[in-house]
Design a protein around this motif. Structure first.
Motif, PDB file in Angstrom:
ATOM      1  N   VAL A 186       0.869  -1.172   0.000  1.00  0.00           N
ATOM      2  CA  VAL A 186       0.000   0.000   0.000  1.00  0.00           C
ATOM      3  C   VAL A 186       0.906   1.221   0.000  1.00  0.00           C
ATOM      4  O   VAL A 186       1.847   1.302   0.789  1.00  0.00           O
ATOM      5  N   SER A 187       0.651   2.156  -0.907  1.00  0.00           N
ATOM      6  CA  SER A 187       1.403   3.408  -0.883  1.00  0.00           C
ATOM      7  C   SER A 187       0.427   4.568  -0.793  1.00  0.00           C
ATOM      8  O   SER A 187      -0.699   4.493  -1.290  1.00  0.00           O
ATOM      9  N   VAL A 188       0.877   5.627  -0.130  1.00  0.00           N
ATOM     10  CA  VAL A 188       0.082   6.840   0.030  1.00  0.00           C
ATOM     11  C   VAL A 188       0.941   7.997  -0.464  1.00  0.00           C
ATOM     12  O   VAL A 188       2.027   8.246   0.067  1.00  0.00           O
ATOM     13  N   ASP A 189       0.484   8.673  -1.515  1.00  0.00           N
ATOM     14  CA  ASP A 189       1.198   9.817  -2.073  1.00  0.00           C
ATOM     15  C   ASP A 189       0.376  11.068  -1.817  1.00  0.00           C
ATOM     16  O   ASP A 189      -0.781  11.153  -2.248  1.00  0.00           O
ATOM     17  N   ILE A 190       0.975  12.039  -1.128  1.00  0.00           N
ATOM     18  CA  ILE A 190       0.288  13.284  -0.779  1.00  0.00           C
ATOM     19  C   ILE A 190       1.018  14.447  -1.438  1.00  0.00           C
ATOM     20  O   ILE A 190       2.237  14.568  -1.308  1.00  0.00           O
ATOM     21  N   HIS A 191       0.276  15.288  -2.150  1.00  0.00           N
ATOM     22  CA  HIS A 191       0.838  16.466  -2.792  1.00  0.00           C
ATOM     23  C   HIS A 191      -0.018  17.673  -2.409  1.00  0.00           C
ATOM     24  O   HIS A 191      -1.247  17.583  -2.391  1.00  0.00           O
ATOM     25  N   SER A 192       0.645  18.789  -2.123  1.00  0.00           N
ATOM     26  CA  SER A 192      -0.109  20.005  -1.796  1.00  0.00           C
ATOM     27  C   SER A 192       0.654  21.232  -2.277  1.00  0.00           C
ATOM     28  O   SER A 192       1.872  21.179  -2.482  1.00  0.00           O
ATOM     29  N   HIS A 193      -0.080  22.315  -2.456  1.00  0.00           N
ATOM     30  CA  HIS A 193       0.553  23.595  -2.735  1.00  0.00           C
ATOM     31  C   HIS A 193      -0.386  24.726  -2.315  1.00  0.00           C
ATOM     32  O   HIS A 193      -1.605  24.611  -2.423  1.00  0.00           O
ATOM     33  N   ALA A 194       0.242  25.779  -1.790  1.00  0.00           N
ATOM     34  CA  ALA A 194      -0.510  26.970  -1.407  1.00  0.00           C
ATOM     35  C   ALA A 194      -0.860  27.728  -2.679  1.00  0.00           C
ATOM     36  O   ALA A 194      -0.026  27.875  -3.568  1.00  0.00           O
ATOM     37  N   THR A 195      -2.097  28.200  -2.763  1.00  0.00           N
ATOM     38  CA  THR A 195      -2.537  28.835  -4.005  1.00  0.00           C
ATOM     39  C   THR A 195      -2.708  30.346  -3.904  1.00  0.00           C
ATOM     40  O   THR A 195      -2.716  31.015  -4.933  1.00  0.00           O
ATOM     41  N   SER A 196      -2.852  30.893  -2.692  1.00  0.00           N
ATOM     42  CA  SER A 196      -3.110  32.334  -2.609  1.00  0.00           C
ATOM     43  C   SER A 196      -2.105  33.079  -1.730  1.00  0.00           C
ATOM     44  O   SER A 196      -1.934  34.282  -1.889  1.00  0.00           O
ATOM     45  N   ALA A 197      -1.452  32.391  -0.809  1.00  0.00           N
ATOM     46  CA  ALA A 197      -0.455  33.009   0.074  1.00  0.00           C
ATOM     47  C   ALA A 197       0.336  31.890   0.730  1.00  0.00           C
ATOM     48  O   ALA A 197      -0.127  30.748   0.794  1.00  0.00           O
ATOM     49  N   ASP A 198       1.534  32.206   1.198  1.00  0.00           N
ATOM     50  CA  ASP A 198       2.313  31.198   1.907  1.00  0.00           C
ATOM     51  C   ASP A 198       1.533  30.712   3.126  1.00  0.00           C
ATOM     52  O   ASP A 198       0.892  31.507   3.820  1.00  0.00           O
ATOM     53  N   THR A 199       1.571  29.431   3.366  1.00  0.00           N
ATOM     54  CA  THR A 199       0.886  28.857   4.529  1.00  0.00           C
ATOM     55  C   THR A 199       1.639  27.630   4.995  1.00  0.00           C
ATOM     56  O   THR A 199       2.462  27.067   4.269  1.00  0.00           O
ATOM     57  N   LEU A 200       1.385  27.223   6.203  1.00  0.00           N
ATOM     58  CA  LEU A 200       2.023  26.038   6.770  1.00  0.00           C
ATOM     59  C   LEU A 200       1.267  24.789   6.343  1.00  0.00           C
ATOM     60  O   LEU A 200       0.047  24.791   6.273  1.00  0.00           O
ATOM     61  N   ALA A 201       2.018  23.717   6.092  1.00  0.00           N
ATOM     62  CA  ALA A 201       1.396  22.428   5.785  1.00  0.00           C
ATOM     63  C   ALA A 201       2.343  21.321   6.234  1.00  0.00           C
ATOM     64  O   ALA A 201       3.532  21.356   5.927  1.00  0.00           O
ATOM     65  N   ASN A 202       1.819  20.383   6.989  1.00  0.00           N
ATOM     66  CA  ASN A 202       2.582  19.215   7.420  1.00  0.00           C
ATOM     67  C   ASN A 202       1.622  18.041   7.318  1.00  0.00           C
ATOM     68  O   ASN A 202       0.993  17.644   8.297  1.00  0.00           O
ATOM     69  N   LEU A 203       1.482  17.511   6.107  1.00  0.00           N
ATOM     70  CA  LEU A 203       0.485  16.491   5.838  1.00  0.00           C
ATOM     71  C   LEU A 203       1.081  15.104   6.012  1.00  0.00           C
ATOM     72  O   LEU A 203       2.197  14.838   5.571  1.00  0.00           O
ATOM     73  N   THR A 204       0.343  14.235   6.649  1.00  0.00           N
ATOM     74  CA  THR A 204       0.777  12.865   6.856  1.00  0.00           C
ATOM     75  C   THR A 204      -0.449  11.979   6.930  1.00  0.00           C
ATOM     76  O   THR A 204      -1.575  12.453   6.924  1.00  0.00           O
ATOM     77  N   THR A 205      -0.224  10.690   6.990  1.00  0.00           N
ATOM     78  CA  THR A 205      -1.318   9.746   7.158  1.00  0.00           C
ATOM     79  C   THR A 205      -1.067   8.942   8.420  1.00  0.00           C
ATOM     80  O   THR A 205       0.082   8.665   8.768  1.00  0.00           O
ATOM     81  N   HIS A 206      -2.123   8.616   9.091  1.00  0.00           N
ATOM     82  CA  HIS A 206      -2.018   7.825  10.307  1.00  0.00           C
ATOM     83  C   HIS A 206      -2.852   6.558  10.158  1.00  0.00           C
ATOM     84  O   HIS A 206      -3.652   6.223  11.021  1.00  0.00           O
ATOM     85  N   GLY A 207      -2.647   5.872   9.045  1.00  0.00           N
ATOM     86  CA  GLY A 207      -3.383   4.640   8.795  1.00  0.00           C
ATOM     87  C   GLY A 207      -2.752   3.468   9.525  1.00  0.00           C
ATOM     88  O   GLY A 207      -1.533   3.321   9.553  1.00  0.00           O
ATOM     89  N   TYR A 208      -3.582   2.661  10.139  1.00  0.00           N
ATOM     90  CA  TYR A 208      -3.106   1.462  10.826  1.00  0.00           C
ATOM     91  C   TYR A 208      -3.846   0.269  10.234  1.00  0.00           C
ATOM     92  O   TYR A 208      -5.064   0.238  10.201  1.00  0.00           O
ATOM     93  N   PHE A 209      -3.100  -0.696   9.762  1.00  0.00           N
ATOM     94  CA  PHE A 209      -3.675  -1.855   9.104  1.00  0.00           C
ATOM     95  C   PHE A 209      -3.245  -3.114   9.840  1.00  0.00           C
ATOM     96  O   PHE A 209      -2.074  -3.263  10.194  1.00  0.00           O
ATOM     97  N   ASN A 210      -4.172  -4.025  10.070  1.00  0.00           N
ATOM     98  CA  ASN A 210      -3.825  -5.323  10.645  1.00  0.00           C
ATOM     99  C   ASN A 210      -3.396  -6.211   9.487  1.00  0.00           C
ATOM    100  O   ASN A 210      -4.222  -6.727   8.744  1.00  0.00           O
ATOM    101  N   LEU A 211      -2.097  -6.397   9.347  1.00  0.00           N
ATOM    102  CA  LEU A 211      -1.554  -7.140   8.215  1.00  0.00           C
ATOM    103  C   LEU A 211      -1.780  -8.643   8.334  1.00  0.00           C
ATOM    104  O   LEU A 211      -1.562  -9.380   7.376  1.00  0.00           O
ATOM    105  N   HIS A 212      -2.206  -9.099   9.510  1.00  0.00           N
ATOM    106  CA  HIS A 212      -2.520 -10.519   9.676  1.00  0.00           C
ATOM    107  C   HIS A 212      -3.873 -10.860   9.055  1.00  0.00           C
ATOM    108  O   HIS A 212      -4.140 -12.017   8.762  1.00  0.00           O
ATOM    109  N   GLY A 213      -4.730  -9.869   8.875  1.00  0.00           N
ATOM    110  CA  GLY A 213      -6.041 -10.086   8.278  1.00  0.00           C
ATOM    111  C   GLY A 213      -7.135 -10.216   9.318  1.00  0.00           C
ATOM    112  O   GLY A 213      -6.903 -10.617  10.459  1.00  0.00           O
ATOM    113  N   ALA A 214      -8.327  -9.871   8.913  1.00  0.00           N
ATOM    114  CA  ALA A 214      -9.487  -9.953   9.799  1.00  0.00           C
ATOM    115  C   ALA A 214      -9.732 -11.399  10.206  1.00  0.00           C
ATOM    116  O   ALA A 214      -9.587 -12.318   9.399  1.00  0.00           O
ATOM    117  N   GLY A 215     -10.077 -11.598  11.459  1.00  0.00           N
ATOM    118  CA  GLY A 215     -10.389 -12.938  11.937  1.00  0.00           C
ATOM    119  C   GLY A 215      -9.171 -13.791  12.238  1.00  0.00           C
ATOM    120  O   GLY A 215      -9.303 -14.974  12.555  1.00  0.00           O
TER     121      GLY A 215
END
Length: 98
Positions: free
Chosen positions: A59-88
């Motif tokens: 699984v890959s997560v690609d995040i892209h962002s850009h400020a469009t009207s003025a400089d702003t802060l951005a610190n984007l991340t993902t906090h996904g947690y997956f049980n790799l053993h599988g359900a059950g």
């Protein structure tokens, strides 16, 4: 909250979904509008070799962002947690070693 841009089945082994969002200037006190796109991609790396065998995926997560009207802060991340053993499986994500 997010706009669904596309769902792509690039091959029999890869599927991706892309979502976007425009955060307006001033939202949550941040200056400048922020355009964000995130793509989640699931790839089958190895097919099961026999009935009952497991496959190998990534699984890959690609995040892209850009400020469009003025400089702003951005610190984007993902906090996904997956049980790799599988359900059950009776095991939890706490049993993983990364």
């Amino acid at each position: 909250l997010w706009d669904l841009e596309e769902i792509v089945a690039a091959s029999n082994d890869t599927v991706a979904v892309t979502m976007s969002r425009m955060s307006p200037s001033g939202e949550q006190g941040y200056p400048g509008a922020l355009s964000v796109r995130v793509t989640y991609t699931l790839r089958l790396l190895q097919r099961p070799s026999s009935p009952g065998a497991t496959s190998s995926c990534s699984v890959s997560v690609d995040i892209h962002s850009h400020a469009t009207s003025a400089d702003t802060l951005a610190n984007l991340t993902t906090h996904g947690y997956f049980n790799l053993h599988g359900a059950g499986s009776g095991k939890s994500v706490l049993d993983h070693h990364v």
